[in-house]
Motif scaffolding. Sequence first.
Motif, mmCIF file in Angstrom:
data_model
loop_
_atom_site.group_PDB
_atom_site.id
_atom_site.type_symbol
_atom_site.label_atom_id
_atom_site.label_comp_id
_atom_site.label_asym_id
_atom_site.label_seq_id
_atom_site.Cartn_x
_atom_site.Cartn_y
_atom_site.Cartn_z
ATOM 1 N N VAL A 1 -29.477 87.983 22.814
ATOM 2 C CA VAL A 1 -28.821 86.735 22.827
ATOM 3 C C VAL A 1 -28.448 86.393 24.118
ATOM 4 O O VAL A 1 -27.543 87.424 24.734
ATOM 5 N N ILE A 2 -28.702 85.403 24.812
ATOM 6 C CA ILE A 2 -28.184 85.243 26.317
ATOM 7 C C ILE A 2 -27.686 83.719 26.363
ATOM 8 O O ILE A 2 -27.793 82.909 25.434
ATOM 9 N N PRO A 3 -26.988 83.460 27.246
ATOM 10 C CA PRO A 3 -26.295 82.293 27.340
ATOM 11 C C PRO A 3 -27.209 81.145 27.580
ATOM 12 O O PRO A 3 -28.364 81.348 28.149
ATOM 13 N N GLY A 4 -27.216 79.671 27.219
ATOM 14 C CA GLY A 4 -28.081 78.909 27.469
ATOM 15 C C GLY A 4 -28.450 78.684 28.899
ATOM 16 O O GLY A 4 -27.763 78.868 29.753
ATOM 17 N N LEU A 5 -29.766 78.382 28.747
ATOM 18 C CA LEU A 5 -30.373 78.430 30.066
ATOM 19 C C LEU A 5 -30.267 76.949 30.972
ATOM 20 O O LEU A 5 -29.993 75.990 30.435
#
Length: 440
Positions: A82-86
Amino acid sequence: MSSVKSVVSTPPAAFFSLAALLLLSITPARARDLLLRNAQLVDPAQRTITATDILIHDGRVAAPGTKAAADVETLDLKGKWVIPGLIDLHVHDAGNPQPDDGYEEMALGDTARRMLYCGVTAYLNLGTSESEEFFSRRDRQRARPLAPSDEADLYGAGEPFGRWSLGSPAMAPGKVAAYVKKWRPDVIKIIYDHAHGRSSLDRPTFVAAVNAARAAGVKTVVHISTWQDARDAIEAGAAAVTHFCDDDLIPDDLPAQWAKSGVRSIPTMAVQSDLAAIVAQPAMLERPLLRAVASAATLDAYRHRRSFANKALGTVQWQREDRANDFAAVRRLAAAGVTLLAGSDVGNLGTFQGYSLHREIKILQEAGLPAWDALAGATTKAADFLGRPHGIRAGEIAELVILDANPTDDVANTEKISGVVHHGQLVDRSKPPVAATTGK
Ligand SMILES: [Zn+2]
């Protein structure tokens, strides 16, 4: 498709208050809680990967130890990241140009939906949309930050400032202040471009414009094309410089000066190299994420090299010639400690709305930017630039992209999207946005 545009033009304010009332009466008081179990949470700001459950309560990332509601929706993210929103920091939102001089036109909502489908939860529009339509849509979004939405959040400059609008240093304070008062832009874009002897703003007028924007409390993004343009922007105290000088190698002393200034760079690598890359490797056109967001007609136009118009052929040529200078600039600026932010300059040849931010991150990594920095430049550092929360810390509205593979191994893994959380809610990605519109 101009008829589509008129359909989405701004209805009277009364319509919205009525629509808002209707929505209020049918929307439940709170969104259902969402529990993401066994996630590998990638935080580019901390450079950490943490095995954790993420609870989203009332649309916000819950503090550790918060109890989920009884009807919580649970997703098991074992084997996912899970990554922060691009965030894409350089967008022209009207559509996708085609190399045969055709154009896949998009209404503002089409662009914003393609962006979000690609995990781009926010983008900075640096010119194209009509200001009234763009800023009113932005303001409607911003008034309802927790409302379900299938569109990326809008940020924008509106009309750029340049020689055509600023004739002298004395004009800058009044013009910039009036513009800020009228539109409340997220940034001021200034065109300061002296390549090939072009006539552009003179330096005193440019400096006055940067100062006027600062006095009005708005950041400046400066479009440059010579290294002297970049140096002037750094010395004037711009917030960010966008583009590189393609024609010349970056001067030896500039990276250190740039790093010391704290001015960010938005180099726009995709627009400077991807048409040549597609010609060299047509298999790029078959990437599943790209096919989901670009029309078949657009992709076909890229496949048929023999129908390329002169503009496209010329672009392929200069991209091949300038690639070494662009890559060297990334390497040297990164080594000196300049913050490089991701902006695709989509809306130009070789780029695709939504998709090209993934290419931007990948090209930055290929040029020598470490994966963590390339990711931060498209997520946490880009959010900092916009004054926007990262979307992954306790208390923040959740803005997340769920991936099938680890993006810190290869940033191209940001294309392997299995889910997007926007405004604290899971986005419905069951139907690719390209199916909803027709290209031309
Ligand atoms: Zn641009």
